[in-house]
Design a protein around this motif. Structure first.
Motif, mmCIF file in Angstrom:
data_model
loop_
_atom_site.group_PDB
_atom_site.id
_atom_site.type_symbol
_atom_site.label_atom_id
_atom_site.label_comp_id
_atom_site.label_asym_id
_atom_site.label_seq_id
_atom_site.Cartn_x
_atom_site.Cartn_y
_atom_site.Cartn_z
ATOM 1 N N THR A 332 -37.703 -99.732 108.633
ATOM 2 C CA THR A 332 -36.857 -99.046 107.805
ATOM 3 C C THR A 332 -35.731 -98.247 108.455
ATOM 4 O O THR A 332 -34.533 -98.415 108.260
ATOM 5 N N GLY A 333 -36.079 -97.904 109.636
ATOM 6 C CA GLY A 333 -35.075 -97.234 110.604
ATOM 7 C C GLY A 333 -33.914 -98.133 111.059
ATOM 8 O O GLY A 333 -32.695 -97.670 110.970
ATOM 9 N N TYR A 334 -34.429 -99.270 111.464
ATOM 10 C CA TYR A 334 -33.282 -100.106 111.970
ATOM 11 C C TYR A 334 -32.537 -100.807 110.685
ATOM 12 O O TYR A 334 -31.318 -100.900 110.930
ATOM 13 N N GLN A 335 -33.391 -101.132 109.600
ATOM 14 C CA GLN A 335 -32.379 -101.613 108.343
ATOM 15 C C GLN A 335 -31.736 -100.350 107.757
ATOM 16 O O GLN A 335 -30.636 -100.896 107.611
ATOM 17 N N LEU A 336 -31.982 -99.222 107.642
ATOM 18 C CA LEU A 336 -30.970 -98.056 107.153
ATOM 19 C C LEU A 336 -29.766 -97.971 108.174
ATOM 20 O O LEU A 336 -28.828 -97.624 107.675
ATOM 21 N N PHE A 337 -30.277 -98.034 109.465
ATOM 22 C CA PHE A 337 -29.142 -97.997 110.152
ATOM 23 C C PHE A 337 -28.176 -98.946 110.323
ATOM 24 O O PHE A 337 -26.820 -98.697 110.134
ATOM 25 N N ARG A 338 -28.538 -100.086 109.968
ATOM 26 C CA ARG A 338 -27.389 -101.158 109.629
ATOM 27 C C ARG A 338 -26.851 -101.099 108.538
ATOM 28 O O ARG A 338 -25.505 -101.292 108.417
ATOM 29 N N ILE A 339 -27.695 -100.867 107.290
ATOM 30 C CA ILE A 339 -26.852 -100.687 106.041
ATOM 31 C C ILE A 339 -25.804 -99.438 106.205
ATOM 32 O O ILE A 339 -24.604 -99.631 105.721
ATOM 33 N N LEU A 340 -26.093 -98.289 106.899
ATOM 34 C CA LEU A 340 -25.034 -97.218 106.901
ATOM 35 C C LEU A 340 -24.124 -97.558 107.829
ATOM 36 O O LEU A 340 -22.706 -97.338 107.489
ATOM 37 N N PHE A 341 -24.363 -98.134 108.839
ATOM 38 C CA PHE A 341 -23.008 -98.890 109.950
ATOM 39 C C PHE A 341 -22.312 -99.604 108.986
ATOM 40 O O PHE A 341 -21.033 -99.623 109.293
ATOM 41 N N ILE A 342 -22.877 -100.711 108.382
ATOM 42 C CA ILE A 342 -22.135 -101.685 107.390
ATOM 43 C C ILE A 342 -21.163 -101.143 106.666
ATOM 44 O O ILE A 342 -19.944 -101.059 106.428
ATOM 45 N N PHE A 343 -21.912 -99.906 105.854
ATOM 46 C CA PHE A 343 -21.219 -99.338 104.523
ATOM 47 C C PHE A 343 -19.996 -98.521 105.039
ATOM 48 O O PHE A 343 -18.949 -98.285 104.581
#
Length: 359
Positions: A332-343
């Protein structure tokens, strides 16, 4: 009279769309196909819309409702442990995310050169985010062909659905080092589910509204994620959602996506099919290669490492990780970081690319 006739026609179209989406989700469920209420509803609405004697109708408020539900469920996975993990692993998360996006940008450049797809569309098609998140993002960005993006993202999702389980159960992945984790995706059967969920639902809607006001990208998804995550880290934890509610959210999003698809445009771009398949397989292969880097640097389990970097959504990869007993907090940490970074990083990048493209 004309107004009443219009309202009746819209109501009929809405009911027809709802029935179509529900039947599609049910068929996919009976066939035991993956993510049935998202892909099933999307497929059924697409087919009926092409064959029907009347147009289908799916108001955006239903899509937004589905996004809020998904945002709430993702926000629940964000715990103090996840926050501490993200802080300690921030350099690694940033490096892996930026490296993956650079590779995707390179793939998008090649795709735009080999096909008639413009670079902003190719770049959005290659971004490794969740299906509903990226499609919503693409819809809100001018100059992007939503049909092409959806086609690429759905194709990639199908590749992931078949490739991830095959790879995880192959000799490449060791089951050692996999640990038990808190059940954040449990059925919402707590006695306190009501009326707590009403309070959290209103809060999630408020966060979506605030996100819209401050112009967050995909505000109806990101607003609830951030709001619920802040509450969760503060020790105020909302009730887990029942699986049936998550199915409803997928149906609400899938029905809307089904109407966005324009097959007649895809027919004119038949050579996109092999390109989409190859790009999907390349993304999975790249995530697999990078996962071995995580294993060597931090000694994470192979399953946790791969699902942390796999080009799927935080909710989808988190659920798979939970079923396999992997470290959901890491995933979740890696996936959420990527989502936030992308957004936050991709919209200004795309605007810059669009300006260059227009010159």
């Amino acid at each position: 009279m004309r107004c009443k006739s219009y309202e009746k026609r819209k109501l009929f179209q809405l009911i027809l769309t709802l029935i179509s989406a529900s039947i599609g989700g049910l068929i996919f469920t009976i066939m035991n196909w993956p993510i049935p209420w998202l892909l099933g509803s999307m497929t059924a609405v697409l087919l009926v819309n092409q064959l029907s004697w009347t147009k289908l109708y799916w108001p955006i408020v239903l899509r937004n409702t589905g996004l809020i539900i998904v945002g709430y469920s993702i926000g629940l996975t964000f715990t103090k442990q996840t926050l501490q993990l993200m802080i300690s692993q921030l350099p690694s998360m940033a490096f892996m995310t930026i490296l993956l996006l650079i590779i995707c940008a390179g793939m998008a450049f090649i795709i735009s050169r080999l096909t008639s797809i413009n670079f902003p569309t190719a770049l959005t098609s290659s971004i490794p985010g969740g299906l509903s998140q990226i499609i919503t993002f693409a819809e809100e960005t001018k100059g992007i062909d939503i049909t092409t993006v959806t086609f690429f993202q759905v194709t990639r999702l199908i590749v992931i659905i078949f490739a991830v389980p095959f790879l995880i159960f192959s000799p490449l992945f060791s089951k050692e080092g996999v640990q038990s984790v808190p059940d954040v995706f449990m059925e919402g059967t707590q006695s306190s589910f009501f009326p707590q969920i009403i309070i959290y639902a209103l809060f999630s809607i408020l966060m979506a509204f605030i996100g819209k006001k401050i112009k967050l990208p995909t505000a109806h998804l990101l607003g609830p994620i951030l709001g619920i995550a802040i509450l969760n880290v503060s020790g105020i934890t909302g009730p887990s959602l029942p699986g049936s509610m998550l199915d409803v959210s997928q149906l609400l999003i899938g029905g809307y996506i089904g109407l966005l698809l324009k097959p007649e445009k895809v027919k004119r771009k038949a050579r996109m099919i092999p390109v989409a398949l190859i790009s999907g397989m390349l993304l999975v292969s790249i995530a697999l290669a990078l996962s071995f880097l995580l294993i060597n640097l931090y000694h994470f389990s192979s399953i946790t490492s791969f699902l942390s970097l796999a080009p799927g959504g935080a909710d989808q990869m988190g659920i798979i990780g939970h079923e396999l007993g992997a470290d959901v907090s890491m995933i979740t940490g890696y996936q959420l970081f990527r989502i936030l970074f992308i957004f936050f990083a991709v919209p200004p990048l795309l605007k810059w690319v669009m300006r260059l493209h227009m010159k």
